[in-house]
Design a protein around this motif. Structure first.
Motif, mmCIF file in Angstrom:
data_model
loop_
_atom_site.group_PDB
_atom_site.id
_atom_site.type_symbol
_atom_site.label_atom_id
_atom_site.label_comp_id
_atom_site.label_asym_id
_atom_site.label_seq_id
_atom_site.Cartn_x
_atom_site.Cartn_y
_atom_site.Cartn_z
ATOM 1 N N MET A 1 0.845 -1.180 0.000
ATOM 2 C CA MET A 1 0.000 0.000 0.000
ATOM 3 C C MET A 1 0.889 1.241 0.000
ATOM 4 S SD MET A 1 -2.302 -1.812 2.831
ATOM 5 C CE MET A 1 -0.966 -2.988 3.024
ATOM 6 N N SER A 2 0.606 2.174 -0.889
ATOM 7 C CA SER A 2 1.407 3.396 -1.011
ATOM 8 C C SER A 2 0.554 4.604 -0.676
ATOM 9 C CB SER A 2 1.961 3.523 -2.425
ATOM 10 O OG SER A 2 2.711 2.377 -2.751
ATOM 11 N N PHE A 3 1.167 5.561 -0.002
ATOM 12 C CA PHE A 3 0.419 6.719 0.492
ATOM 13 C C PHE A 3 1.114 8.018 0.078
ATOM 14 C CE2 PHE A 3 0.282 3.155 3.403
ATOM 15 C CZ PHE A 3 -1.074 2.902 3.476
ATOM 16 N N LEU A 4 0.303 9.057 -0.015
ATOM 17 C CA LEU A 4 0.817 10.364 -0.411
ATOM 18 C C LEU A 4 0.194 11.439 0.470
ATOM 19 C CD1 LEU A 4 2.267 12.252 -2.508
ATOM 20 C CD2 LEU A 4 0.126 12.212 -3.775
ATOM 21 N N ASN A 5 1.004 12.346 0.940
ATOM 22 C CA ASN A 5 0.525 13.508 1.685
ATOM 23 C C ASN A 5 0.870 14.749 0.873
ATOM 24 O OD1 ASN A 5 -0.093 15.517 3.459
ATOM 25 N ND2 ASN A 5 1.260 14.834 5.105
ATOM 26 N N THR A 6 -0.155 15.437 0.397
ATOM 27 C CA THR A 6 0.090 16.628 -0.427
ATOM 28 C C THR A 6 -0.067 17.907 0.379
ATOM 29 O OG1 THR A 6 -2.212 16.707 -1.127
ATOM 30 C CG2 THR A 6 -0.678 15.502 -2.540
ATOM 31 N N ALA A 7 -0.102 17.786 1.702
ATOM 32 C CA ALA A 7 -0.277 18.980 2.537
ATOM 33 C C ALA A 7 0.897 19.934 2.360
ATOM 34 C CB ALA A 7 -0.399 18.585 3.995
ATOM 35 N N SER A 8 0.602 21.200 2.510
ATOM 36 C CA SER A 8 1.650 22.212 2.420
ATOM 37 C C SER A 8 2.297 22.403 3.778
ATOM 38 C CB SER A 8 1.033 23.525 1.951
ATOM 39 O OG SER A 8 1.963 24.555 2.050
ATOM 40 N N GLY A 9 3.588 22.510 3.801
ATOM 41 C CA GLY A 9 4.292 22.719 5.064
ATOM 42 C C GLY A 9 4.572 21.413 5.773
ATOM 43 N N THR A 10 5.106 21.505 6.980
ATOM 44 C CA THR A 10 5.514 20.306 7.704
ATOM 45 C C THR A 10 4.353 19.770 8.537
ATOM 46 O OG1 THR A 10 6.364 21.708 9.465
ATOM 47 C CG2 THR A 10 7.926 20.945 7.789
ATOM 48 N N VAL A 11 3.326 19.345 7.849
ATOM 49 C CA VAL A 11 2.157 18.778 8.518
ATOM 50 C C VAL A 11 2.240 17.251 8.431
ATOM 51 C CG1 VAL A 11 -0.348 18.612 8.517
ATOM 52 C CG2 VAL A 11 0.766 20.766 7.966
ATOM 53 N N THR A 12 2.092 16.612 9.571
ATOM 54 C CA THR A 12 2.171 15.161 9.600
ATOM 55 C C THR A 12 0.776 14.554 9.530
ATOM 56 O OG1 THR A 12 4.167 15.232 10.945
ATOM 57 C CG2 THR A 12 2.934 13.174 10.939
ATOM 58 N N TRP A 13 0.634 13.563 8.665
ATOM 59 C CA TRP A 13 -0.630 12.864 8.536
ATOM 60 C C TRP A 13 -0.498 11.496 9.190
ATOM 61 C CZ3 TRP A 13 -1.616 8.654 4.856
ATOM 62 C CH2 TRP A 13 -2.953 8.258 4.828
ATOM 63 N N ASN A 14 -1.411 11.204 10.095
ATOM 64 C CA ASN A 14 -1.433 9.899 10.740
ATOM 65 C C ASN A 14 -2.741 9.206 10.400
ATOM 66 O OD1 ASN A 14 1.040 10.080 12.124
ATOM 67 N ND2 ASN A 14 0.085 11.361 13.687
ATOM 68 N N ALA A 15 -2.667 7.942 10.108
ATOM 69 C CA ALA A 15 -3.890 7.200 9.796
ATOM 70 C C ALA A 15 -3.737 5.748 10.229
ATOM 71 C CB ALA A 15 -4.194 7.260 8.302
ATOM 72 N N ILE A 16 -4.869 5.111 10.408
ATOM 73 C CA ILE A 16 -4.909 3.684 10.661
ATOM 74 C C ILE A 16 -5.255 2.995 9.352
ATOM 75 C CG2 ILE A 16 -6.006 1.818 11.945
ATOM 76 C CD1 ILE A 16 -4.429 3.643 13.716
ATOM 77 N N VAL A 17 -4.530 1.961 9.023
ATOM 78 C CA VAL A 17 -4.775 1.218 7.797
ATOM 79 C C VAL A 17 -5.229 -0.198 8.151
ATOM 80 C CG1 VAL A 17 -3.778 0.368 5.642
ATOM 81 C CG2 VAL A 17 -2.996 2.541 6.614
ATOM 82 N N TYR A 18 -6.342 -0.592 7.571
ATOM 83 C CA TYR A 18 -6.847 -1.953 7.761
ATOM 84 C C TYR A 18 -6.663 -2.712 6.453
ATOM 85 C CZ TYR A 18 -9.116 -0.021 11.857
ATOM 86 O OH TYR A 18 -9.358 0.597 13.056
ATOM 87 N N TYR A 19 -6.388 -3.989 6.570
ATOM 88 C CA TYR A 19 -6.248 -4.776 5.347
ATOM 89 C C TYR A 19 -6.764 -6.188 5.588
ATOM 90 C CZ TYR A 19 -2.257 -6.900 7.679
ATOM 91 O OH TYR A 19 -1.458 -7.567 8.581
ATOM 92 N N ALA A 20 -7.120 -6.856 4.521
ATOM 93 C CA ALA A 20 -7.560 -8.248 4.609
ATOM 94 C C ALA A 20 -7.357 -8.893 3.247
ATOM 95 C CB ALA A 20 -9.025 -8.322 5.014
ATOM 96 N N SER A 21 -7.156 -10.183 3.240
ATOM 97 C CA SER A 21 -7.092 -10.934 1.986
ATOM 98 C C SER A 21 -7.856 -12.233 2.179
ATOM 99 C CB SER A 21 -5.645 -11.210 1.585
ATOM 100 O OG SER A 21 -5.053 -12.113 2.491
ATOM 101 N N TYR A 22 -8.414 -12.736 1.083
ATOM 102 C CA TYR A 22 -9.292 -13.890 1.246
ATOM 103 C C TYR A 22 -9.483 -14.591 -0.094
ATOM 104 C CZ TYR A 22 -11.977 -9.754 0.085
ATOM 105 O OH TYR A 22 -12.383 -8.578 -0.480
ATOM 106 N N ASP A 23 -9.689 -15.891 -0.025
ATOM 107 C CA ASP A 23 -10.048 -16.660 -1.220
ATOM 108 C C ASP A 23 -11.535 -16.484 -1.489
ATOM 109 O OD1 ASP A 23 -7.601 -18.134 -2.043
ATOM 110 O OD2 ASP A 23 -7.709 -18.883 0.020
ATOM 111 N N LEU A 24 -11.888 -16.284 -2.746
ATOM 112 C CA LEU A 24 -13.302 -16.104 -3.096
ATOM 113 C C LEU A 24 -13.988 -17.450 -3.274
ATOM 114 C CD1 LEU A 24 -12.917 -13.189 -5.675
ATOM 115 C CD2 LEU A 24 -13.876 -13.054 -3.369
#
Lengths: 153, 166
Positions: free
Chosen positions: A130-153
């Motif tokens: 998973m790749s992320f991008l922060n386009t905020a101006s200045g030294t602003v830190t973005w924090n987030a929680i990432v959930y993921y799952a994988s499964y056979d259909l």
């Protein structure tokens, strides 16, 4: 749509409906919804991601997760959602969601602002990146929680 | 009795299945992951290998596209993305500032570093823009004098602004 995709849409809609308010999405509700999704999957988890924007206004980060068990069938999916609960910012409720089906992206979308987003996902039967991008101006830190799952259909 | 630990390493190959501990090891270190490689030629058994993570860097085109999407989104939505919250005020501070500072009219041009008071908190302008509403605002060049009343908070503003969390 399968159960996973239906749940993704439901959650995204709930957040979208609130995006123009200053009210925080109750994080517990989101976590509960995700828990319902991931209980059906052998391979799932969550992690936090933090990106500090630089003076030019863009910063990136990526994370690769290895599944505890490799997927077995030739028909499979991986999904992820990243959620920002607002933190100290006046702007809230950024969320991105992505689904990979049999190795190809079938959904990659953003709800709310798109300043900080999941920009790319790739997956195999053993891992997901998973790749992320922060386009905020200045030294602003973005924090987030990432959930993921994988499964056979 | 000592606990036996399993060692994993880059390039390690697993036949049939890899142990979940190997996945844990890769995820903890964030440098490697496990890929499936060609199956065993004789038995057809699945094989897996620990490999290095690839670092994704968006292209200039991708960055430009994201920035363009963001600018379009800003045009469409009247959210206060341009500000970052830097300090919660107490009632006394709010009362003092409301009494001592003028309102800025709608369509005021905000520069990066200007501050605005909204809902009992101070927000710092991070993206120059024209406001669409009248509000109490503090130009960067005057904030030190205007907020001398709350010197202690002035220090807090500087700290939060440098490392504020979005």
């Amino acid at each position: 749509m399968n159960d996973f995709q239906t749940s993704l849409v439901d959650i995204a809609s709930a957040i979208r409906d609130k995006k123009n308010t200053t009210e925080n999405i109750p994080f517990s509700q989101f976590a509960e919804a995700i828990k319902g999704i991931t209980e059906k999957s052998t391979n799932h988890g969550s992690f936090s991601v933090s990106i500090k924007a630089n003076s030019s206004g863009t910063a990136t980060s990526s994370r690769t997760i290895t599944f505890l068990e490799p997927l077995k069938s030739d028909n499979w999916q991986s999904m992820t959602q990243c959620f920002d609960d607002g933190g100290n910012s006046a702007s809230k409720n950024y969320v991105s969601a992505g689904i990979v089906t049999n190795g190809s992206i079938t959904k990659l979308s953003h709800v709310g602002a798109i300043r900080t987003v999941l920009t790319n996902i790739s997956s195999s039967k053993t891992s997901m990146t998973m790749s992320f991008l922060n386009t905020a101006s200045g030294t602003v830190t973005w924090n987030a929680i990432v959930y993921y799952a994988s499964y056979d259909l | 009795m000592t606990e036996q630990t399993q060692e994993f390493y880059l390039g390690q190959v697993f036949d049939g299945i890899y142990p979940p501990e190997a996945a844990h090891w890769c995820n903890e270190g964030q440098m490697y992951h496990i890929d499936e490689i060609e199956p065993n030629a004789e038995t057809g058994e699945r094989r897996f290998q620990i490999v290095e993570n690839e670092i994704y860097e968006p292209t200039e085109e991708e960055l430009a596209e994201m920035q363009a999407q963001y600018e379009a989104w800003k045009q469409k939505n009247n959210m206060q993305l341009e500000f970052v919250r830097t300090l919660d005020l107490n009632d006394d501070n709010v009362e003092y500032l409301e009494d001592s500072l003028p309102y800025w009219d709608a369509d005021t041009e905000y520069r990066e570093g200007d501050y605005v008071i909204l809902d009992g908190a101070i927000y710092r302008c991070t993206i120059p823009h024209n406001s669409n509403e009248a509000t109490i605002a503090i130009a960067d060049s005057t904030i030190g004098g205007q907020l001398s009343y709350i010197d202690q908070h002035w220090v807090e503003i500087k700290d939060l602004s440098d490392g504020s969390v979005d």
